[in-house]
Design a protein around this motif. Structure first.
Motif, PDB file in Angstrom:
ATOM      1  N   ALA A  63       0.811  -1.256   0.054  1.00 22.01           N
ATOM      2  CA  ALA A  63       0.025   0.099  -0.093  1.00 22.01           C
ATOM      3  C   ALA A  63       0.789   1.388   0.017  1.00 22.01           C
ATOM      4  O   ALA A  63       0.273   2.377  -0.363  1.00 22.01           O
ATOM      5  N   GLY A  64       2.042   1.018   0.182  1.00 23.21           N
ATOM      6  CA  GLY A  64       2.999   2.321   0.470  1.00 23.21           C
ATOM      7  C   GLY A  64       3.669   2.514  -0.847  1.00 23.21           C
ATOM      8  O   GLY A  64       4.273   3.617  -0.931  1.00 23.21           O
TER       9      GLY A  64
ATOM     10  N   ILE B 263      -8.449  -1.813   2.262  1.00 23.30           N
ATOM     11  CA  ILE B 263      -7.782  -2.769   3.203  1.00 23.30           C
ATOM     12  C   ILE B 263      -6.424  -2.589   2.931  1.00 23.30           C
ATOM     13  O   ILE B 263      -5.959  -3.377   1.723  1.00 23.30           O
ATOM     14  N   ASN B 264      -5.422  -2.075   3.229  1.00 21.19           N
ATOM     15  CA  ASN B 264      -4.118  -1.792   2.845  1.00 21.19           C
ATOM     16  C   ASN B 264      -3.043  -2.535   3.840  1.00 21.19           C
ATOM     17  O   ASN B 264      -2.947  -2.240   4.951  1.00 21.19           O
ATOM     18  N   VAL B 265      -2.294  -3.598   3.068  1.00 25.57           N
ATOM     19  CA  VAL B 265      -1.049  -4.341   3.826  1.00 25.57           C
ATOM     20  C   VAL B 265       0.203  -3.549   3.618  1.00 25.57           C
ATOM     21  O   VAL B 265       0.306  -3.157   2.384  1.00 25.57           O
TER      22      VAL B 265
ATOM     23  N   ARG C  94       5.096  -1.239  10.813  1.00 25.20           N
ATOM     24  CA  ARG C  94       4.541  -0.528  11.686  1.00 25.20           C
ATOM     25  C   ARG C  94       4.731   1.100  11.575  1.00 25.20           C
ATOM     26  O   ARG C  94       3.656   1.655  11.551  1.00 25.20           O
ATOM     27  N   ASP C  95       5.667   1.544  11.157  1.00 25.15           N
ATOM     28  CA  ASP C  95       5.928   2.824  11.003  1.00 25.15           C
ATOM     29  C   ASP C  95       5.189   3.580   9.858  1.00 25.15           C
ATOM     30  O   ASP C  95       5.056   4.699   9.637  1.00 25.15           O
ATOM     31  N   ALA C  96       4.511   2.776   8.986  1.00 23.71           N
ATOM     32  CA  ALA C  96       4.085   3.119   7.694  1.00 23.71           C
ATOM     33  C   ALA C  96       2.504   3.275   7.928  1.00 23.71           C
ATOM     34  O   ALA C  96       1.707   3.732   6.861  1.00 23.71           O
ATOM     35  N   VAL C  97       1.884   2.439   9.058  1.00 21.20           N
ATOM     36  CA  VAL C  97       0.517   2.506   9.136  1.00 21.20           C
ATOM     37  C   VAL C  97      -0.201   3.831   9.410  1.00 21.20           C
ATOM     38  O   VAL C  97      -1.189   4.181   8.812  1.00 21.20           O
ATOM     39  N   GLU C  98       0.483   4.903  10.148  1.00 17.95           N
ATOM     40  CA  GLU C  98       0.119   6.309  10.345  1.00 17.95           C
ATOM     41  C   GLU C  98      -0.119   6.842   8.972  1.00 17.95           C
ATOM     42  O   GLU C  98      -1.135   7.725   8.772  1.00 17.95           O
ATOM     43  N   GLU C  99       0.987   6.677   8.288  1.00 19.68           N
ATOM     44  CA  GLU C  99       0.945   7.524   6.774  1.00 19.68           C
ATOM     45  C   GLU C  99      -0.041   7.037   5.889  1.00 19.68           C
ATOM     46  O   GLU C  99      -0.648   8.147   5.350  1.00 19.68           O
TER      47      GLU C  99
END
Length: 359
Positions: A158-159, A178-180, A184-189
């Motif tokens: 997703a990033g 729903i983005n995989v 963990r540091d990519a979740v907020e972005e």
């Protein structure tokens, strides 16, 4: 003119050379384009390594995806466009189809049916990246899967560039995502970008989380750019009758053995739940779509970008002489900036300064 040429298959930094070549002459149905900006995609580099889905005839000018420029001259039978127009060149080779000119050169000839006029309000940096990643995102969501408003769309990577565009487009269309992601540091972005739900494989079980998020109906449509075990889990996470379209294999990015490019699917899940796993490759889409259909899709992408529905990050400009730096940046993990080869056409000095400053 100057051109960046690979004499043979190999590592781009080793085989690329800056050469002087004659300016080509457009034939019937062709235009001569003075290139203003052209990106360096990872797929461009895989072409030179002989690891992509097609191979050019060597020696070959690099860049087999897209560029923006102005029409310098026209061959016969080219009534649709005119000299001086600023256009995007969709230089993606159709498969099956003829060889096309590489974009890493100051001039190239292109089929006028692959040219899309672009408005002045779009910078060169944005315009030269219209025809690959934004088009891929649009085709995956609207044509390959025909995802409807309110439906869930599951996507990996997703990033990534396409992943971010899919999120933006889905939000515009009312599709829930729903983005995989793997960190963990990519979740907020991803959440800030508009992703409805995020699953982090670093510390979450993909199958369990998708089941919790999608509920009893499950997810029937998914796109995968990772392949390998993650791609297999996506297929398992689908509801009965669901389908996943695979358009990349990031988990095998450095893999040189074709036999290792796999997705370990579970036969029982496919058979008894009648799921479908199929591929998408933009080159084959261009090989099957009519020129009119291709331009219509590109025009829709142009409108989405011009209306700021889709946001293309500004690229970093490089002259051809600094190709080694550009190639290195293109494959730097999480660099977030697309390297662009830029050219001063000698006439649009104001536009050139604007593009360079915005890039």
């Amino acid at each position: 003119m100057r051109a960046l040429v690979a004499a043979e298959v190999g590592e781009p930094a080793d085989v690329l050379r800056l050469e002087t070549r004659p300016v080509p002459t457009p034939q019937a149905g062709q235009a001569l384009i003075r290139v203003k900006a052209t990106p360096v995609h990872a797929s461009d580099l895989h072409v030179l390594r002989g690891r992509y889905g097609f191979a050019p005839e060597f020696p070959a000018v690099g860049g087999h995806m897209e560029c923006v420029g102005r029409i310098e001259a026209l061959g016969p039978d080219t009534g649709r466009v005119k000299t001086g127009e600023r256009v995007v060149v969709a230089a993606v080779p159709a498969v099956p189809g003829p060889q096309v000119a590489g974009t890493w050169q100051e001039f190239l000839v292109a089929d006028t049916r692959r040219l899309l006029p672009v408005p002045d309000r779009l910078s060169d940096s944005s315009a030269c990246q219209l025809a690959v990643n934004p088009l891929t995102a649009l085709l995956l969501v609207t044509r390959e899967l025909d995802v409807q408003p309110g439906e869930w769309l599951l996507q990996t990577a997703a990033g990534s560039t396409v992943g971010r565009l899919v999120i933006q487009l889905s939000r515009h269309l009312g599709v829930r995502t729903i983005n995989v992601v793997r960190r963990r540091d990519a979740v907020e972005e991803i959440t800030m970008l508009g992703g409805d739900q995020v699953v982090c494989t670093e510390d979450e079980d993909l199958l369990q989380r998708v089941a919790e998020l999608a509920g009893p109906a499950g997810v029937r449509k998914a796109i995968d750019c990772v392949a390998g075990p993650v791609g297999a889990q996506v297929s398992q996470a689908l509801a009965p009758g669901g389908q996943v379209v695979v358009y990349g294999a990031l988990s095998t990015h450095r893999q040189t053995d074709p036999a290792a490019l796999t997705i370990p699917l579970q036969a029982r899940s496919l058979i008894y739940e009648t799921k479908a796993v199929r591929g998408f490759w933009l080159n084959r889409w261009f090989g099957t779509a009519s020129p009119e259909d291709a331009l219509q899709a590109l025009a829709r992408v142009r409108g989405l970008v011009a209306d700021e529905v889709l946001s293309i990050p500004q690229g970093r400009p490089f002259p051809l002489e600094r190709f080694a730096e550009a190639v290195s940046l293109a494959e730097t993990p999480a660099h977030g900036t697309k390297p662009l080869f830029v050219f001063d056409d000698g006439r649009d000095e104001d536009d050139g300064r604007e593009a360079a400053s915005s890039a």
